[in-house]
Write an enzyme that holds these catalytic residues in place. Structure first.
Site, short mmCIF file in Angstrom:
data_model
loop_
_atom_site.label_atom_id
_atom_site.label_comp_id
_atom_site.label_asym_id
_atom_site.label_seq_id
_atom_site.Cartn_x
_atom_site.Cartn_y
_atom_site.Cartn_z
N HIS A 297 -45.30 17.53 -34.22
CA HIS A 297 -44.26 17.44 -33.19
C HIS A 297 -43.30 16.26 -33.36
CE1 HIS A 297 -47.13 14.53 -31.63
NE2 HIS A 297 -46.12 14.00 -30.96
C1 UD1 Z 1 -43.93 12.55 -26.39
C2 UD1 Z 1 -44.17 11.12 -26.86
C3 UD1 Z 1 -45.00 11.14 -28.14
C4 UD1 Z 1 -46.25 11.95 -27.97
C5 UD1 Z 1 -45.88 13.35 -27.51
C6 UD1 Z 1 -47.06 14.24 -27.33
C7 UD1 Z 1 -42.38 9.52 -26.39
C8 UD1 Z 1 -41.31 8.71 -27.00
N1 UD1 Z 1 -42.93 10.45 -27.17
O1 UD1 Z 1 -43.12 13.19 -27.36
O2 UD1 Z 1 -45.36 9.81 -28.45
O3 UD1 Z 1 -46.97 12.00 -29.19
O4 UD1 Z 1 -45.18 13.21 -26.27
O5 UD1 Z 1 -46.68 15.49 -26.90
O6 UD1 Z 1 -42.71 9.30 -25.25
N2 UD1 Z 1 -41.08 19.81 -23.57
C9 UD1 Z 1 -41.40 20.94 -22.89
N3 UD1 Z 1 -42.36 20.84 -21.92
C10 UD1 Z 1 -42.98 19.67 -21.61
C11 UD1 Z 1 -42.62 18.52 -22.31
C12 UD1 Z 1 -41.67 18.59 -23.29
O7 UD1 Z 1 -40.87 22.02 -23.13
O8 UD1 Z 1 -43.84 19.66 -20.72
C13 UD1 Z 1 -40.07 19.90 -24.66
C14 UD1 Z 1 -38.68 19.62 -24.18
O9 UD1 Z 1 -37.80 20.43 -24.89
C15 UD1 Z 1 -38.47 18.19 -24.60
C16 UD1 Z 1 -39.28 18.11 -25.88
O10 UD1 Z 1 -40.38 18.98 -25.67
O11 UD1 Z 1 -37.15 17.87 -24.76
C17 UD1 Z 1 -39.78 16.74 -26.22
O12 UD1 Z 1 -40.51 16.17 -25.14
P1 UD1 Z 1 -40.54 14.57 -24.92
O13 UD1 Z 1 -41.42 14.25 -23.78
O14 UD1 Z 1 -39.17 14.04 -24.92
O15 UD1 Z 1 -41.18 14.03 -26.24
P2 UD1 Z 1 -42.40 14.55 -27.08
O16 UD1 Z 1 -41.87 15.05 -28.37
O17 UD1 Z 1 -43.27 15.46 -26.30
#
Ligand code: UD1
Length: 375
Positions: A207
């Site tokens: 991811h």
């Molecule tokens: C975050 C953490 C990362 C961790 C990861 C585990 C930071 C900087 N990064 O990254 O360290 O390893 O979580 O998952 O805090 N999304 C959904 N549903 C959700 C959450 C996210 O669809 O419940 C999608 C959205 O499109 C979002 C993308 O995933 O924009 C990324 O989510 P985000 O929380 O920004 O970062 P992660 O890549 O999940």
């Protein structure tokens, strides 16, 4: 009685927060915990399922911040969290790990003069292109109590000039969750549901933006997976971000055409633990999974150029393979050619399932409140 706000925001936080909340429940005369969910992760599969699987209580407050750019997300958490800290006047705020929720809530407390305990302090990848590395370095600078999972973390903190009295080596709290849930995970039907039974299989998680946001790196990894599936099937519980990027980059068909490659929905904690503990091989760009495979004695290939968890490499379960196709294939072949020997397990010190109690002891030892605006 210590009033403690525990902050959880994203998936990798929940298995670190659960043992701390449970340990506080066992000491009701000493601790009054308040669980705050920032809402950084919000999908049932990324959050709700974990609360259920880990038997976490409903959060007392959900800030409902959701996904956005780093700046907007971090700022949103800061803005939403501050009023709670001001009204609750906690003795401690406990933040865990290295996600945006961690630094955002720590920053609020530092400005208000409220004491911060950082669980999983001191880990360093020395790669400042990783958002998590920025979050780690900054959180450790402003936290009052740095609770470290391994001795390398203590060394990193001392090298950054942090006074030793702020550092406490308590062990790895995520392993508390792992050890206390292994039996329950056996009841999951994840393996059977995927038709794996007793077959050898690999588990993949992926991811990191550096791996999944660009077509070139995703293709290099997919090429390696194509080769590895000639030896065993690969189960891939796909993070929503990764699934979205595979679609947007036009690689869905490419991924679906890999024979033996099973792209499934994100797995809950117990289902994932069952998949992980039965795997012959794990490929990942996660941090926590490098540690879980160390305790389970399963070969792990890390699809990154570095790790903030060097102890997992020293112990020998983890191999940092990077993201070049040939290197990934070579590392996988090497691991699969080696017989699996779970009897020769080497577990790092204090990865023993008792870290949450040591964290609580550390919170009790420090003076309850520093002079601040909220006092
Ligand atoms: C975050 C953490 C990362 C961790 C990861 C585990 C930071 C900087 N990064 O990254 O360290 O390893 O979580 O998952 O805090 N999304 C959904 N549903 C959700 C959450 C996210 O669809 O419940 C999608 C959205 O499109 C979002 C993308 O995933 O924009 C990324 O989510 P985000 O929380 O920004 O970062 P992660 O890549 O999940």
């Amino acid at each position: 009685m210590l009033k403690v706000i525990i902050v959880a925001g994203a998936r990798p936080n929940f298995m670190k927060v659960a043992p701390i909340a449970a340990a506080m429940k066992r000491r009701p005369k000493l601790f009054q915990p308040i669980l705050i969910h920032t809402g950084q992760h919000y999908d049932a599969s990324m959050s709700g399922t974990f609360f259920r699987d880990l038997e976490l209580p409903e959060p007392d407050v959900d800030l409902g911040v959701g996904s956005a750019s780093h700046a907007v997300q971090t700022a949103g958490i800061i803005q939403a969290f501050e009023p709670y800290v001001i009204s609750e006047k906690p003795d401690w705020v406990v933040v865990v790990g290295d996600v945006n929720s961690t630094i955002a809530c720590a920053l609020v407390c530092a400005k208000l003069g409220v004491k911060i305990a950082h669980v999983e302090a001191g880990l360093r990848s020395r790669d400042r292109t990783m958002p998590e590395e920025i979050n780690r370095v900054l959180t450790d600078q402003i936290a009052d109590l740095l609770l470290t999972p391994s001795v390398d973390a203590d060394e990193n903190l001392r090298a950054e000039g942090i006074p030793p009295e702020r550092i406490r080596f308590v062990g790895n709290v995520m392993i508390d969750s792992l050890l206390s849930n292994l039996q329950r995970a056996k009841l999951s039907t994840a393996r059977i549901d995927l038709g794996l039974g007793k077959k050898d299989y690999a588990v993949l998680t992926l991811h990191r933006p550096s791996n999944v946001d660009r077509k070139g790196s995703l293709l290099r990894i997919l090429d390696a997976l194509t080769e590895i599936t000639r030896r065993l099937p690969i189960v891939f519980p796909a993070h929503p971000r990764t699934r979205k990027m595979i679609d947007e980059l036009g690689l869905t068909e490419r991924a679906e055409n890999i024979k033996g490659f099973m792209m499934i929905e994100p797995a809950g904690y117990l289902d994932f633990l069952q998949l992980l503990s039965g795997a012959r091989l794990v490929l990942t760009d996660s941090g926590g999974i490098q540690e879980e495979t160390t305790v389970l004695g399963i070969p792990c290939i890390t699809l990154r150029e570095n790790t903030e968890r060097p102890i997992t490499v020293e112990i020998g379960t983890n191999k940092i393979a990077g993201t070049e196709t040939a290197k990934i294939i070579e590392a996988a072949n090497e691991a699969l050619d080696r017989p699996l020997n779970k009897n020769a397990l080497r577990i790092p010190p204090l990865w023993d399932g008792k870290t949450a109690d040591r964290i609580l002891d550390a919170l009790c030892q420090k003076p309850a409140r520093k002079q601040g605006l909220v006092s």
